[in-house]
Design an enzyme around this catalytic site. Sequence first.
Site, PDB file in Angstrom:
ATOM      1  N   HIS A  91       0.851  -1.195   0.000  1.00  0.00           N
ATOM      2  CA  HIS A  91       0.000   0.000   0.000  1.00  0.00           C
ATOM      3  C   HIS A  91       0.892   1.252   0.000  1.00  0.00           C
ATOM      4  O   HIS A  91       1.252   1.760   1.062  1.00  0.00           O
ATOM      5  CB  HIS A  91      -0.909   0.007   1.230  1.00  0.00           C
ATOM      6  CG  HIS A  91      -1.790  -1.191   1.349  1.00  0.00           C
ATOM      7  ND1 HIS A  91      -1.309  -2.432   1.706  1.00  0.00           N
ATOM      8  CD2 HIS A  91      -3.126  -1.342   1.160  1.00  0.00           C
ATOM      9  CE1 HIS A  91      -2.316  -3.297   1.736  1.00  0.00           C
ATOM     10  NE2 HIS A  91      -3.429  -2.656   1.404  1.00  0.00           N
ATOM     11  N   HIS A 115      -1.475  -0.858   7.122  1.00  0.00           N
ATOM     12  CA  HIS A 115      -1.176  -1.154   5.720  1.00  0.00           C
ATOM     13  C   HIS A 115      -0.062  -0.259   5.186  1.00  0.00           C
ATOM     14  O   HIS A 115       0.599  -0.606   4.216  1.00  0.00           O
ATOM     15  CB  HIS A 115      -2.435  -0.990   4.866  1.00  0.00           C
ATOM     16  CG  HIS A 115      -3.096   0.340   5.006  1.00  0.00           C
ATOM     17  ND1 HIS A 115      -3.994   0.614   6.008  1.00  0.00           N
ATOM     18  CD2 HIS A 115      -2.986   1.476   4.285  1.00  0.00           C
ATOM     19  CE1 HIS A 115      -4.418   1.853   5.891  1.00  0.00           C
ATOM     20  NE2 HIS A 115      -3.821   2.405   4.865  1.00  0.00           N
ATOM     21  N   PRO A 161      -5.824  -5.184  11.504  1.00  0.00           N
ATOM     22  CA  PRO A 161      -7.229  -4.800  11.450  1.00  0.00           C
ATOM     23  C   PRO A 161      -7.394  -3.331  11.853  1.00  0.00           C
ATOM     24  O   PRO A 161      -6.914  -2.908  12.906  1.00  0.00           O
ATOM     25  CB  PRO A 161      -7.889  -5.731  12.477  1.00  0.00           C
ATOM     26  CG  PRO A 161      -6.951  -6.878  12.613  1.00  0.00           C
ATOM     27  CD  PRO A 161      -5.587  -6.309  12.417  1.00  0.00           C
ATOM     28  N   LEU A 162      -8.042  -2.563  11.016  1.00  0.00           N
ATOM     29  CA  LEU A 162      -8.128  -1.127  11.264  1.00  0.00           C
ATOM     30  C   LEU A 162      -8.896  -0.837  12.555  1.00  0.00           C
ATOM     31  O   LEU A 162      -9.844  -1.521  12.911  1.00  0.00           O
ATOM     32  CB  LEU A 162      -8.782  -0.427  10.078  1.00  0.00           C
ATOM     33  CG  LEU A 162      -7.949  -0.464   8.794  1.00  0.00           C
ATOM     34  CD1 LEU A 162      -8.697   0.188   7.643  1.00  0.00           C
ATOM     35  CD2 LEU A 162      -6.599   0.217   8.993  1.00  0.00           C
ATOM     36  N   GLY A 183     -10.421   4.480   7.710  1.00  0.00           N
ATOM     37  CA  GLY A 183     -10.846   3.150   8.131  1.00  0.00           C
ATOM     38  C   GLY A 183     -10.852   2.984   9.634  1.00  0.00           C
ATOM     39  O   GLY A 183     -11.788   2.412  10.208  1.00  0.00           O
ATOM     40  N   HIS A 194      -3.896   3.325  -3.304  1.00  0.00           N
ATOM     41  CA  HIS A 194      -4.049   2.783  -1.953  1.00  0.00           C
ATOM     42  C   HIS A 194      -3.462   1.389  -1.798  1.00  0.00           C
ATOM     43  O   HIS A 194      -2.586   1.176  -0.959  1.00  0.00           O
ATOM     44  CB  HIS A 194      -5.526   2.754  -1.553  1.00  0.00           C
ATOM     45  CG  HIS A 194      -5.761   2.202  -0.183  1.00  0.00           C
ATOM     46  ND1 HIS A 194      -5.823   2.998   0.934  1.00  0.00           N
ATOM     47  CD2 HIS A 194      -5.922   0.932   0.255  1.00  0.00           C
ATOM     48  CE1 HIS A 194      -6.010   2.233   2.003  1.00  0.00           C
ATOM     49  NE2 HIS A 194      -6.082   0.975   1.615  1.00  0.00           N
ATOM     50  N   GLU A 214     -16.936  -3.729  24.835  1.00  0.00           N
ATOM     51  CA  GLU A 214     -16.137  -4.946  24.971  1.00  0.00           C
ATOM     52  C   GLU A 214     -14.913  -4.950  24.064  1.00  0.00           C
ATOM     53  O   GLU A 214     -13.817  -5.351  24.475  1.00  0.00           O
ATOM     54  CB  GLU A 214     -16.996  -6.190  24.670  1.00  0.00           C
ATOM     55  CG  GLU A 214     -18.071  -6.477  25.692  1.00  0.00           C
ATOM     56  CD  GLU A 214     -19.394  -5.803  25.359  1.00  0.00           C
ATOM     57  OE1 GLU A 214     -20.388  -6.076  26.041  1.00  0.00           O
ATOM     58  OE2 GLU A 214     -19.413  -4.987  24.410  1.00  0.00           O
ATOM     59  N   PHE A 235     -19.828 -12.501  25.103  1.00  0.00           N
ATOM     60  CA  PHE A 235     -19.456 -11.250  24.454  1.00  0.00           C
ATOM     61  C   PHE A 235     -18.004 -11.219  23.983  1.00  0.00           C
ATOM     62  O   PHE A 235     -17.540 -10.183  23.487  1.00  0.00           O
ATOM     63  CB  PHE A 235     -19.774 -10.069  25.366  1.00  0.00           C
ATOM     64  CG  PHE A 235     -21.252  -9.939  25.623  1.00  0.00           C
ATOM     65  CD1 PHE A 235     -22.127  -9.703  24.585  1.00  0.00           C
ATOM     66  CD2 PHE A 235     -21.769 -10.104  26.893  1.00  0.00           C
ATOM     67  CE1 PHE A 235     -23.491  -9.611  24.805  1.00  0.00           C
ATOM     68  CE2 PHE A 235     -23.132 -10.023  27.126  1.00  0.00           C
ATOM     69  CZ  PHE A 235     -24.002  -9.771  26.078  1.00  0.00           C
ATOM     70  N   HIS A 250     -27.590 -15.226  25.606  1.00  0.00           N
ATOM     71  CA  HIS A 250     -26.513 -15.028  26.579  1.00  0.00           C
ATOM     72  C   HIS A 250     -25.806 -16.324  26.962  1.00  0.00           C
ATOM     73  O   HIS A 250     -24.839 -16.295  27.718  1.00  0.00           O
ATOM     74  CB  HIS A 250     -27.051 -14.356  27.844  1.00  0.00           C
ATOM     75  CG  HIS A 250     -27.249 -12.881  27.700  1.00  0.00           C
ATOM     76  ND1 HIS A 250     -27.996 -12.329  26.689  1.00  0.00           N
ATOM     77  CD2 HIS A 250     -26.783 -11.840  28.438  1.00  0.00           C
ATOM     78  CE1 HIS A 250     -27.997 -11.014  26.814  1.00  0.00           C
ATOM     79  NE2 HIS A 250     -27.258 -10.690  27.862  1.00  0.00           N
TER      80      HIS A 250
END
Length: 690
Positions: free
Chosen positions: A31, A71, A133-134, A174, A279, A435, A460, A496
């Site tokens: 990128h 990236h 992960p953004l 992002g 990009h 969370e 969760f 739950h």
Amino acid sequence: MAQTQDKIDELAINTIRTLSIDAIQKANSGHPGTAMDAAPVAYTLWQQFLRYDPKSPYWINRDRFVLSSGHASMLLYSLIHLAGTEAADSVYQKQGGEAVTLADIESFREDGSRCPGHPEYGWTTGVESTTGPLGQGIATSVGMAIAGKWLAATYNKPDFELFDYNVYAVCGEGCLMEGVGNEAASLAGHLKLSNLCWIFDNNNVTIDGHADITFTEDVAKRFEAYGWNVVRVADANDLGELTGALNEFLAADDAPTIIIVHSHIGYGSPGKHDTPKAHGEPLGPDEVRRTKEFFGFDPDKFFVVPDGVREHFTTHIGRRGAGVRVKWEALFADYGRAYPDEAKQVKLIRDRDLPEGWDADIPSFDADATGIATRAASGKVLNAVAAKVPWVLGGAADVAGSTKVILDYADAGEFQPYGELGDYSGNNLRYGIREHAMCAVVNGMVLSGLRAYDSCYLIFTDYARGAIRLASLMDIPVLHIWTHDSISLGQDGPTHQPVEQLASLRAIPGLMVIRPADANETAEAYRLALPNKSRPVALVLTRQTIPIFDRSTFATASGLTKGAYVLADAPDGKPDVILIGTGSEVALCVAARDLLAKDNIQARVVSMPCRELFEEQPDEYKCSVLPREITARVTVEEASPLGWDRYAGPDGIVLGMNTFGLSAPLKVVSEHFGFTPEKVAEAAKKTLGR
């Protein structure tokens, strides 16, 4: 003189750009656009502001720089290389040599290179956190800022400002779209983390196109509503404007700051400037040539660092970083003479060590047929440990009272902005109903040396998986405390009641998932988890009370350290059938063993609180627990049966959940799904019949 300075600044910035372009083009993957447009921002920060010594990259009071736009990794690798950062491993041991060599850059994204596709903590010195992960990077930076505030409030003394570091994170559209980024920004604003600065590289491009096809909100107004200080920079190439913006951050003392920098993705590329094509793919040979000509570089030469550029970095970040670090070490030496106990604690934090006797007050629990919920036992153990280790701190996503993670020992306090609620020296954190951000924040705190924990209901973990996974990828000792661990929580119903969550957590490489069978196994889980320096642990605990086994009759709970052990055996050590359980279901196995004995069937009960640890044991030990010749086996767990066939074997029976749960009282739920001693005994007889 100013013209000369302008010239070397421009040359250094364009070196960052062309190294990035060349590396990505050679790899034919990467990128380039963000590395090109954000180079002036990162350069200005590193050269003029960042208090970071490349020769001592894990100095505890360094400023932190997190590239949340992972990236754009070549931007960071170029900076690490040009700054001359020395290699060290993630437990702070010097290895010698450059952290990122020119050869590493030339082998970007290739096997063995210190320049992988996205920054990886522990692999490349100078990378403060793994970001891919953004949103993860900016959320993690909030934890680093919390750690900075806590360290300062706890250890700074009159005339000894030991901790005053700042945390900077570069992000893009992002990161600000992702939910984890929003959660983290909201929390940071509430906590008034004035040592936190996010730099938003606003180039208005994502992979699918210009950002306005999905992202048209007013970011400044959003962050103002969060309680942030908002600063704007109209032109990413204006170093004076960037300098002024960063000085505004330093002057802010009651809120985090976001600097919105308007930039042009792929800056300098005649054909791809301001286009989505800049990009996520190499520029291409012809465009690389044209771009280098724009920057005044020879298009026929590659991976060039012009004369004077490395020296320029040494003169600025190198000299400044070494100066502040040496001055700090002298201060710390004086601090150690004035406050020896506190200085010892700081060293332990730096080295991820624990004080002697940290586990001296961990309780043991007397046998009790009624027993105690393992969440309640955990709360007692956690408080005993935290009282001995002041840098144990954490909380839950709005359910701390229910998951039993409130620290109530003397002086535990609340981590809040200074005021009626508490102050920054408190050990109880209130994460709110966030969370995902909670787990990312804890990653940042642990990366800063604190022994932080998070907590919520097991169901969760689905909301937080990205951050849970990254803790394991980074090999950092995060402590996750998950409760309400099965369908036995009862009337809240299937929304739950976790079913597939245990299997999915066990699928994460390196994560130790521990589901204790009683209170004493819970205590042993803490003895195992806390001294560990490089592995996250997930404690999975019951809501309901379960028996405390009589350890004068049954095996000691220390067997937990091997992942599985024989809790109760046939009188002659030669069982007809083996019953294997985890958590509350071990008590079912014990009760079924008694029923089988009435029919002259001898059963061995194996408690298997941690499958990962058991798999790491020698074959000899594993066979002593689960002899190959005993093929009549039953595994019992109120969760997905995935993976249990390994232990049941071809003739065994796996009792698990193949559906979602049921809203009903605990006893009704257990009977409905067949988790009773009678059903376990019935399965044992069936497998014997095979």
